[in-house]
Design a protein around this motif. Sequence first.
Motif, PDB file in Angstrom:
ATOM      1  N   PRO A 163      11.267  13.665   5.258  1.00  0.00           N
ATOM      2  CA  PRO A 163      10.602  12.885   6.311  1.00  0.00           C
ATOM      3  C   PRO A 163       9.096  12.823   6.097  1.00  0.00           C
ATOM      4  O   PRO A 163       8.463  13.816   5.745  1.00  0.00           O
ATOM      5  CB  PRO A 163      10.951  13.653   7.590  1.00  0.00           C
ATOM      6  N   ILE A 164       8.559  11.633   6.285  1.00  0.00           N
ATOM      7  CA  ILE A 164       7.114  11.440   6.184  1.00  0.00           C
ATOM      8  C   ILE A 164       6.553  11.574   7.584  1.00  0.00           C
ATOM      9  O   ILE A 164       6.887  10.804   8.477  1.00  0.00           O
ATOM     10  CB  ILE A 164       6.785  10.052   5.610  1.00  0.00           C
ATOM     11  N   SER A 165       5.717  12.564   7.817  1.00  0.00           N
ATOM     12  CA  SER A 165       5.241  12.823   9.174  1.00  0.00           C
ATOM     13  C   SER A 165       3.742  13.028   9.196  1.00  0.00           C
ATOM     14  O   SER A 165       3.124  13.400   8.203  1.00  0.00           O
ATOM     15  CB  SER A 165       5.936  14.052   9.760  1.00  0.00           C
ATOM     16  N   THR A 166       3.167  12.766  10.342  1.00  0.00           N
ATOM     17  CA  THR A 166       1.747  13.013  10.577  1.00  0.00           C
ATOM     18  C   THR A 166       1.596  13.758  11.892  1.00  0.00           C
ATOM     19  O   THR A 166       2.464  13.702  12.764  1.00  0.00           O
ATOM     20  CB  THR A 166       0.952  11.702  10.665  1.00  0.00           C
ATOM     21  N   VAL A 167       0.514  14.447  12.052  1.00  0.00           N
ATOM     22  CA  VAL A 167       0.293  15.229  13.265  1.00  0.00           C
ATOM     23  C   VAL A 167      -0.159  14.315  14.397  1.00  0.00           C
ATOM     24  O   VAL A 167      -1.057  13.499  14.231  1.00  0.00           O
ATOM     25  CB  VAL A 167      -0.762  16.324  13.014  1.00  0.00           C
ATOM     26  N   ASP A 168       0.489  14.439  15.553  1.00  0.00           N
ATOM     27  CA  ASP A 168       0.103  13.693  16.744  1.00  0.00           C
ATOM     28  C   ASP A 168      -0.421  14.700  17.767  1.00  0.00           C
ATOM     29  O   ASP A 168       0.331  15.515  18.302  1.00  0.00           O
ATOM     30  CB  ASP A 168       1.306  12.927  17.304  1.00  0.00           C
TER      31      ASP A 168
END
Length: 359
Positions: A174-179
């Motif tokens: 999974p490609i994820s970024t911090v929110d």
Amino acid sequence: MARKTIRDKRQKEQNGPKKKAGSFSERWRRFKLTLVHNRTNLRSLALVFAFSCIAVFTASGFTHAHHVQQVRAMTVSAVNKTLTFSKTGNTARLEPQFRHGDLTVIPIKFDSNSSFATSASKYKVFFKESISKYKIPTIKTSFVVFGSTGYAAIMVYGDLPKAPLQILIRDDMPISTVDFNDNSGDVDNSNGTGKVDFDGRSQKVNFDATAFRINPKGNNVKTDKSISRTMSMSQLYSVIAGKERIAKAKKHLIRLNYAQSQNLKAEHQYYSQLEQINKALGRPADDTQDDSDSDSANANTTLENNRQNILSNIETCQSNTEQYTDAVQSAKADLQQTKILEKSMDGYATASSRYGVFE
């Protein structure tokens, strides 16, 4: 009537006698007109011929380039090629391949700055022939990741033809970024598209992948009898990276040991020179006292200057000795760690058999 006759007579005198159709001047005039007309036609023909030549040469150039690419693809395999994943931008390098019997090993080295998946289960490999008449036989495939070392490999079991083979690697991590507004921490950012060069054209895809072509039996694919279906992960890692890394570590250690010995040799020579100058100055042979800041005058300033230079060189050698000692110890530790890492790959590496073949 008389006026008209007089006017016609004057006009005839001004224009001169009327030229006959068969006169020389009339023929000359028509000849010049013909030359001008033919010259225009010749120019047009020349332009058409020039553009035709350009078109033919351009087409033949493209045909020749395509032929060269086909010949190259049929005889050699791609190596040392940079691979870029479509969505994350992660990069890797396609390493030289190995084969033995019906086993082909395709090593890959991920860039140290790439956030690649360290578990083989996150990857899936796809195959497709580049030339329709060279069908892919029944094969089995394993994708191996050697932990966080950055090294991976595709192992293909099957009698592949000597022809270009297209391979696509899909990373399903999974490609994820911090929110910062979400207490869970991560938000899926896998939507969107990227581009991957596959099947002869750039294609938009909604997954993270990279593609390349190899020739399993290319002239530059090395035959290595040490690889087999029953080889362990440690043995596979040794073929792909372990032996080379150990060899580099050994060479580095040898260079450091040599530099250290040369430094010690130079230091001994400086001490011998110091003993001779000390005797000439009436000093004890082993005197290493630095008198550069002393106010006492000495009659032989040349010898004193040489003595100070030698003392400075000895000090530099002693400093280098400390650095070389630390570097040698570090190199020995790196070599030992590299050997341990190779032996521990049986429990460190992961393998997956997720693959597919495009018709």
